[in-house]
Design a protein around this motif. Sequence first.
Motif, PDB file in Angstrom:
ATOM      1  N   GLY A  48     -22.350-112.583 -57.957  1.00  0.00           N
ATOM      2  CA  GLY A  48     -22.905-112.852 -59.285  1.00  0.00           C
ATOM      3  C   GLY A  48     -23.579-111.630 -59.892  1.00  0.00           C
ATOM      4  O   GLY A  48     -23.463-111.372 -61.090  1.00  0.00           O
ATOM      5  N   GLY A  49     -24.278-110.862 -59.067  1.00  0.00           N
ATOM      6  CA  GLY A  49     -24.915-109.639 -59.558  1.00  0.00           C
ATOM      7  C   GLY A  49     -23.906-108.606 -60.013  1.00  0.00           C
ATOM      8  O   GLY A  49     -24.109-107.921 -61.025  1.00  0.00           O
ATOM      9  N   ILE A  50     -22.809-108.480 -59.281  1.00  0.00           N
ATOM     10  CA  ILE A  50     -21.767-107.533 -59.681  1.00  0.00           C
ATOM     11  C   ILE A  50     -21.116-107.989 -60.987  1.00  0.00           C
ATOM     12  O   ILE A  50     -20.866-107.178 -61.876  1.00  0.00           O
ATOM     13  CB  ILE A  50     -20.741-107.340 -58.553  1.00  0.00           C
ATOM     14  N   VAL A  51     -20.869-109.289 -61.124  1.00  0.00           N
ATOM     15  CA  VAL A  51     -20.288-109.809 -62.373  1.00  0.00           C
ATOM     16  C   VAL A  51     -21.230-109.514 -63.543  1.00  0.00           C
ATOM     17  O   VAL A  51     -20.801-109.036 -64.599  1.00  0.00           O
ATOM     18  CB  VAL A  51     -20.008-111.328 -62.263  1.00  0.00           C
ATOM     19  N   LEU A  52     -22.510-109.767 -63.361  1.00  0.00           N
ATOM     20  CA  LEU A  52     -23.486-109.497 -64.415  1.00  0.00           C
ATOM     21  C   LEU A  52     -23.531-108.003 -64.741  1.00  0.00           C
ATOM     22  O   LEU A  52     -23.577-107.615 -65.915  1.00  0.00           O
ATOM     23  CB  LEU A  52     -24.873-109.992 -63.981  1.00  0.00           C
ATOM     24  N   GLY A  53     -23.482-107.166 -63.716  1.00  0.00           N
ATOM     25  CA  GLY A  53     -23.470-105.720 -63.938  1.00  0.00           C
ATOM     26  C   GLY A  53     -22.249-105.265 -64.716  1.00  0.00           C
ATOM     27  O   GLY A  53     -22.349-104.405 -65.600  1.00  0.00           O
ATOM     28  N   LEU A  54     -21.100-105.844 -64.408  1.00  0.00           N
ATOM     29  CA  LEU A  54     -19.866-105.484 -65.115  1.00  0.00           C
ATOM     30  C   LEU A  54     -19.957-105.868 -66.588  1.00  0.00           C
ATOM     31  O   LEU A  54     -19.550-105.093 -67.468  1.00  0.00           O
ATOM     32  CB  LEU A  54     -18.660-106.159 -64.465  1.00  0.00           C
ATOM     33  N   ILE A  55     -20.490-107.045 -66.857  1.00  0.00           N
ATOM     34  CA  ILE A  55     -20.598-107.505 -68.247  1.00  0.00           C
ATOM     35  C   ILE A  55     -21.606-106.653 -69.016  1.00  0.00           C
ATOM     36  O   ILE A  55     -21.349-106.243 -70.156  1.00  0.00           O
ATOM     37  CB  ILE A  55     -20.964-108.999 -68.287  1.00  0.00           C
ATOM     38  N   LEU A  56     -22.749-106.362 -68.409  1.00  0.00           N
ATOM     39  CA  LEU A  56     -23.763-105.563 -69.092  1.00  0.00           C
ATOM     40  C   LEU A  56     -23.306-104.129 -69.336  1.00  0.00           C
ATOM     41  O   LEU A  56     -23.688-103.512 -70.333  1.00  0.00           O
ATOM     42  CB  LEU A  56     -25.067-105.567 -68.285  1.00  0.00           C
ATOM     43  N   THR A  57     -22.488-103.604 -68.456  1.00  0.00           N
ATOM     44  CA  THR A  57     -22.010-102.231 -68.599  1.00  0.00           C
ATOM     45  C   THR A  57     -21.101-102.081 -69.817  1.00  0.00           C
ATOM     46  O   THR A  57     -20.991-100.984 -70.376  1.00  0.00           O
ATOM     47  CB  THR A  57     -21.283-101.789 -67.322  1.00  0.00           C
ATOM     48  N   TRP A  65     -23.729 -91.482 -69.508  1.00  0.00           N
ATOM     49  CA  TRP A  65     -24.108 -91.834 -68.147  1.00  0.00           C
ATOM     50  C   TRP A  65     -23.543 -93.185 -67.710  1.00  0.00           C
ATOM     51  O   TRP A  65     -23.618 -93.540 -66.530  1.00  0.00           O
ATOM     52  CB  TRP A  65     -25.629 -91.817 -67.968  1.00  0.00           C
ATOM     53  N   ALA A  66     -22.957 -93.934 -68.614  1.00  0.00           N
ATOM     54  CA  ALA A  66     -22.400 -95.243 -68.256  1.00  0.00           C
ATOM     55  C   ALA A  66     -21.228 -95.111 -67.289  1.00  0.00           C
ATOM     56  O   ALA A  66     -20.956 -96.035 -66.510  1.00  0.00           O
ATOM     57  CB  ALA A  66     -21.973 -95.994 -69.510  1.00  0.00           C
ATOM     58  N   MET A  67     -20.561 -93.969 -67.306  1.00  0.00           N
ATOM     59  CA  MET A  67     -19.445 -93.766 -66.369  1.00  0.00           C
ATOM     60  C   MET A  67     -19.954 -93.784 -64.928  1.00  0.00           C
ATOM     61  O   MET A  67     -19.271 -94.261 -64.031  1.00  0.00           O
ATOM     62  CB  MET A  67     -18.724 -92.443 -66.649  1.00  0.00           C
ATOM     63  N   TYR A  68     -21.164 -93.268 -64.723  1.00  0.00           N
ATOM     64  CA  TYR A  68     -21.742 -93.302 -63.382  1.00  0.00           C
ATOM     65  C   TYR A  68     -22.090 -94.731 -62.964  1.00  0.00           C
ATOM     66  O   TYR A  68     -21.993 -95.081 -61.789  1.00  0.00           O
ATOM     67  CB  TYR A  68     -22.977 -92.404 -63.306  1.00  0.00           C
ATOM     68  N   VAL A  69     -22.461 -95.557 -63.931  1.00  0.00           N
ATOM     69  CA  VAL A  69     -22.731 -96.976 -63.635  1.00  0.00           C
ATOM     70  C   VAL A  69     -21.436 -97.670 -63.230  1.00  0.00           C
ATOM     71  O   VAL A  69     -21.415 -98.449 -62.274  1.00  0.00           O
ATOM     72  CB  VAL A  69     -23.387 -97.667 -64.850  1.00  0.00           C
ATOM     73  N   VAL A  70     -20.360 -97.371 -63.941  1.00  0.00           N
ATOM     74  CA  VAL A  70     -19.048 -97.951 -63.601  1.00  0.00           C
ATOM     75  C   VAL A  70     -18.649 -97.534 -62.185  1.00  0.00           C
ATOM     76  O   VAL A  70     -18.213 -98.368 -61.378  1.00  0.00           O
ATOM     77  CB  VAL A  70     -17.973 -97.525 -64.629  1.00  0.00           C
ATOM     78  N   ILE A  71     -18.826 -96.258 -61.873  1.00  0.00           N
ATOM     79  CA  ILE A  71     -18.483 -95.767 -60.529  1.00  0.00           C
ATOM     80  C   ILE A  71     -19.350 -96.453 -59.480  1.00  0.00           C
ATOM     81  O   ILE A  71     -18.856 -96.861 -58.423  1.00  0.00           O
ATOM     82  CB  ILE A  71     -18.616 -94.236 -60.469  1.00  0.00           C
ATOM     83  N   ALA A  72     -20.643 -96.603 -59.769  1.00  0.00           N
ATOM     84  CA  ALA A  72     -21.545 -97.259 -58.819  1.00  0.00           C
ATOM     85  C   ALA A  72     -21.135 -98.714 -58.584  1.00  0.00           C
ATOM     86  O   ALA A  72     -21.187 -99.208 -57.444  1.00  0.00           O
ATOM     87  CB  ALA A  72     -22.987 -97.191 -59.321  1.00  0.00           C
TER      88      ALA A  72
END
Length: 123
Positions: A48-57, A65-72
């Motif tokens: 669920g946390g990963i799904v939320l992270g994907l949507i927020l990104t 810097w969002a590319m680093y969030v996608v990579i993370a």
Amino acid sequence: MSTPDPMKGFRGVMAGALLIEAIVVALALLVVHRTGGGLASWKGVLVGGIVLGLILTCGLLRFSWAMYVVIALQVSMLVSFFAVPELGVLGLIFGLVWTYLFWLRRDVAKRMAEGRLPSQQDS
């Protein structure tokens, strides 16, 4: 008349890829519910946390810097293979998708710098 920004359109492609990935990863919640101890377990919270992270990104793609969030997020999915193997497999598949998207992004930036994009040509 201003020239169109090719990266703006490409950010839309990346946002679409993130949303598709979020939907597919959210389907892994069904697997966790059946085999991983339920949605309230730590595995359910992880997915669920990963799904939320994907949507927020999706909303952060305008920042460099969002590319680093996608990579993370992709790395966290790969590492979670040991906890939820299904999520790790999805991380591998979407890791390949994002590798291709980052290659395309680099190619578009290179063509922009060289002035070879169709939107930069005189008609």
